[in-house]
Design an enzyme around this catalytic site. Structure first.
Site, PDB file in Angstrom:
ATOM      1  N   GLU A   1       0.801  -1.227   0.000  1.00  0.00           N
ATOM      2  CA  GLU A   1       0.000   0.000   0.000  1.00  0.00           C
ATOM      3  C   GLU A   1       0.839   1.285   0.000  1.00  0.00           C
ATOM      4  O   GLU A   1       0.844   2.044   0.971  1.00  0.00           O
ATOM      5  CB  GLU A   1      -0.940   0.017   1.214  1.00  0.00           C
ATOM      6  CG  GLU A   1      -1.920  -1.130   1.243  1.00  0.00           C
ATOM      7  CD  GLU A   1      -2.848  -1.086   2.457  1.00  0.00           C
ATOM      8  OE1 GLU A   1      -2.648  -0.246   3.340  1.00  0.00           O
ATOM      9  OE2 GLU A   1      -3.758  -1.912   2.515  1.00  0.00           O
TER      10      GLU A   1
ATOM     11  N   GLU B   1      -5.582  -8.493   0.929  1.00  0.00           N
ATOM     12  CA  GLU B   1      -6.126  -8.143   2.252  1.00  0.00           C
ATOM     13  C   GLU B   1      -7.603  -7.819   2.127  1.00  0.00           C
ATOM     14  O   GLU B   1      -8.024  -7.124   1.194  1.00  0.00           O
ATOM     15  CB  GLU B   1      -5.455  -6.890   2.841  1.00  0.00           C
ATOM     16  CG  GLU B   1      -4.080  -7.095   3.379  1.00  0.00           C
ATOM     17  CD  GLU B   1      -3.509  -5.824   4.023  1.00  0.00           C
ATOM     18  OE1 GLU B   1      -4.292  -4.948   4.435  1.00  0.00           O
ATOM     19  OE2 GLU B   1      -2.270  -5.733   4.098  1.00  0.00           O
TER      20      GLU B   1
HETATM   21  O1  IFM Z   1      -3.502  -3.169   9.359  1.00  0.00           O
HETATM   22  C1  IFM Z   1      -3.543  -2.643   8.068  1.00  0.00           C
HETATM   23  C2  IFM Z   1      -2.438  -3.219   7.210  1.00  0.00           C
HETATM   24  O2  IFM Z   1      -1.186  -3.034   7.778  1.00  0.00           O
HETATM   25  C3  IFM Z   1      -2.454  -2.580   5.846  1.00  0.00           C
HETATM   26  N1  IFM Z   1      -3.754  -2.636   5.258  1.00  0.00           N
HETATM   27  C4  IFM Z   1      -4.895  -2.257   6.048  1.00  0.00           C
HETATM   28  C5  IFM Z   1      -4.859  -2.943   7.396  1.00  0.00           C
HETATM   29  C6  IFM Z   1      -6.074  -2.519   8.248  1.00  0.00           C
HETATM   30  O3  IFM Z   1      -6.035  -1.154   8.470  1.00  0.00           O
END
Ligand code: IFM
Length: 443
Positions: free
Chosen positions: A167, A355
């Site tokens: 990200e 994710e």
């Molecule tokens: O915890 C984070 C992760 O590190 C990166 N993506 C989003 C998740 C939730 O906020």
């Protein structure tokens, strides 16, 4: 109800984590400090003044945690390497004990039949490099290249799936523009060079890995949200196009050979002042897969009060919609819309949802943890992934965020995302209802 078989035999099911959020052991066995060690140990940066010094103590408990993953029938485990654990100063002298830790972790996973998926950078830049300008210093491309080469040489004989960055919009936006994440820098003069250097590292890291391990599968991950204008007005629609360029297109389009989306976001024009000859050719890379990380949708409205962008997001609690503890709307169709959007780029070969998950208050009852809202969140989102797949979207994997309740960056330990509850006093793990549901689904 749907079942796993409908996704096909080759679909990758997994669970995602990140080093700083779970490892702890922040200053042992030769590890150097990262920007998150520094930031979270300053007063009032993190809710509750929490820090990741201990986190889930995964550094010492990885054997049991891998057993937990195995017991949940999860075949793929995504974790990140802490750069300053293996290169305490970010560059130069290698910390063998750090390398040994990741070797043990990878070997133990493989022994249990769990495939390791490794993220090279999940936000924990070595503090020594930040002292030299961090992501704003063009030298970061060389520092990162050396780090990637080291990881490829030490671990690449056993790791087949790699993700270069996690990200980039979040670590540059929150860390170098808003100042709410490490290293706490603010303003466009930090953000814009950080964006360009991260985008160069994204492709350069991939090229280095591929040159050392041509058969490895190389991806990188992007945070992305489905966006809708608040009204049909011209102003709201223009605002939505700008926000889309900023949060959904900024990092992926240069890698696809499309350049930065400056036509739709004029404030980005200044990025060209950081270009060196040949940079246009260095930005694209033909990734084997793209990792998408989606949690919610956002509603965008025009605003005169946000300089340059003239756009803002309307927070979910102002919209009377169901929300998670992060104040993110629960809107399962967002993952479907996101998949459709990125699938429309002909250059993308394969998409993995790297994710998706949710933070809620969990109910403890009779020694069990009943997390109905999270279980429902996962079911409804996975069903939307299936809908996209059945319509021909090239999505070939889904990873839940996350294994354990952990350190949620600026929010500290307050939002719990885990399939497994963690007691941060005793480090006792208890599988939640959602964990049992995922286990049964994967059986
Ligand atoms: O915890 C984070 C992760 O590190 C990166 N993506 C989003 C998740 C939730 O906020």
């Amino acid at each position: 109800m749907f079942n796993k078989n409908e996704f096909g035999e080759n679909f990758k099911w997994g669970i995602s984590t990140a080093a700083y959020q779970i490892e702890g052991a922040h200053n042992v066995d030769g590890k150097g400090a990262s920007i998150w060690d520094t930031f979270s140990n300053q007063s009032k940066k993190i809710v509750g003044n929490h820090n990741g010094n201990q986190a889930c103590d995964f550094y010492n408990r990885y054997v049991d945690d891998l057993q937990l993953i195995k017991s949940l029938n999860i075949p793929n485990f995504r974790f990140s390497i802490s750069w300053s654990r293996i290169l305490p100063n970010g560059t130069g002298v290698v910390n063998q004990k750090g390398v040994d830790f990741y070797n043990r972790l990878i070997d133990s996973a493989l022994e249990l039949g769990i495939d390791p998926w490794v993220t090279l950078y999940h936000w924990d830049l070595p503090q020594e490099l930040e002292n030299k300008g961090g992501w704003t210093n063009r030298e970061v491309v060389n520092w990162f290249s050396d780090y990637v080469e080291l990881c490829a040489k030490k671990f690449g004989d056993r790791v087949n799936h790699w993700m270069i960055l996690n990200e980039p919009m979040v670590f540059t936006g929150a860390g170098y523009f808003l100042g709410v994440h490490a290293p706490g820098r603010k303003g466009l003069r930090n953000f814009i060079p950080a964006v360009h250097h991260a985008t160069l590292c994204q492709s350069q890291g991939a090229r280095i890995l591929k040159s050392i391990h041509p058969n490895s599968q190389i991806g990188t991950t992007f945070s992305c949200s489905h966006l809708e204008p608040n009204t049909n007005s011209e102003k709201d629609r223009i605002a939505t196009i700008k926000v889309d360029a900023l949060i959904n297109r900024l990092f992926i389009e240069p890698s696809l050979g499309l350049g930065y989306p400056t036509n739709d976001l004029k404030l980005l024009d200044r990025i060209y002042s950081y270009f060196q000859p040949n940079d246009e050719k260095l930005l694209p890379y033909d990734f084997d897969f793209i990792g998408l990380q989606n949690y919610t949708r956002e509603i965008v409205t025009h605003s005169y009060f946000v300089p340059l962008l003239n756009a803002k997001l309307i927070k979910a609690d102002k919209r009377k919609v169901p929300v998670t503890l992060m104040n993110w709307e629960v809107y399962p169709e967002s993952i479907y819309q996101t998949l459709k959007k990125y699938d429309a780029y002909p250059q993308i070969k394969k998409i993995i949802i790297t994710e998706n998950g949710a933070a809620f208050h969990d109910t403890h009852f009779d020694g069990k943890i009943i997390d109905e809202p999270r279980t429902n969140y996962l079911k409804t989102h996975i069903r939307e992934v299936l809908r996209a797949k059945q319509e021909g979207v090239k999505v070939e994997g889904y990873f839940v965020w996350t294994l354990l309740d952990n350190f949620e960056w600026a929010e500290g330990y307050y939002p719990r995302f885990g399939l497994v509850h963690n007691n941060f006093m005793t480090q006792e793990r208890i599988i939640k209802q959602s964990g049992y549901w995922y286990k049964q689904f994967l059986e």
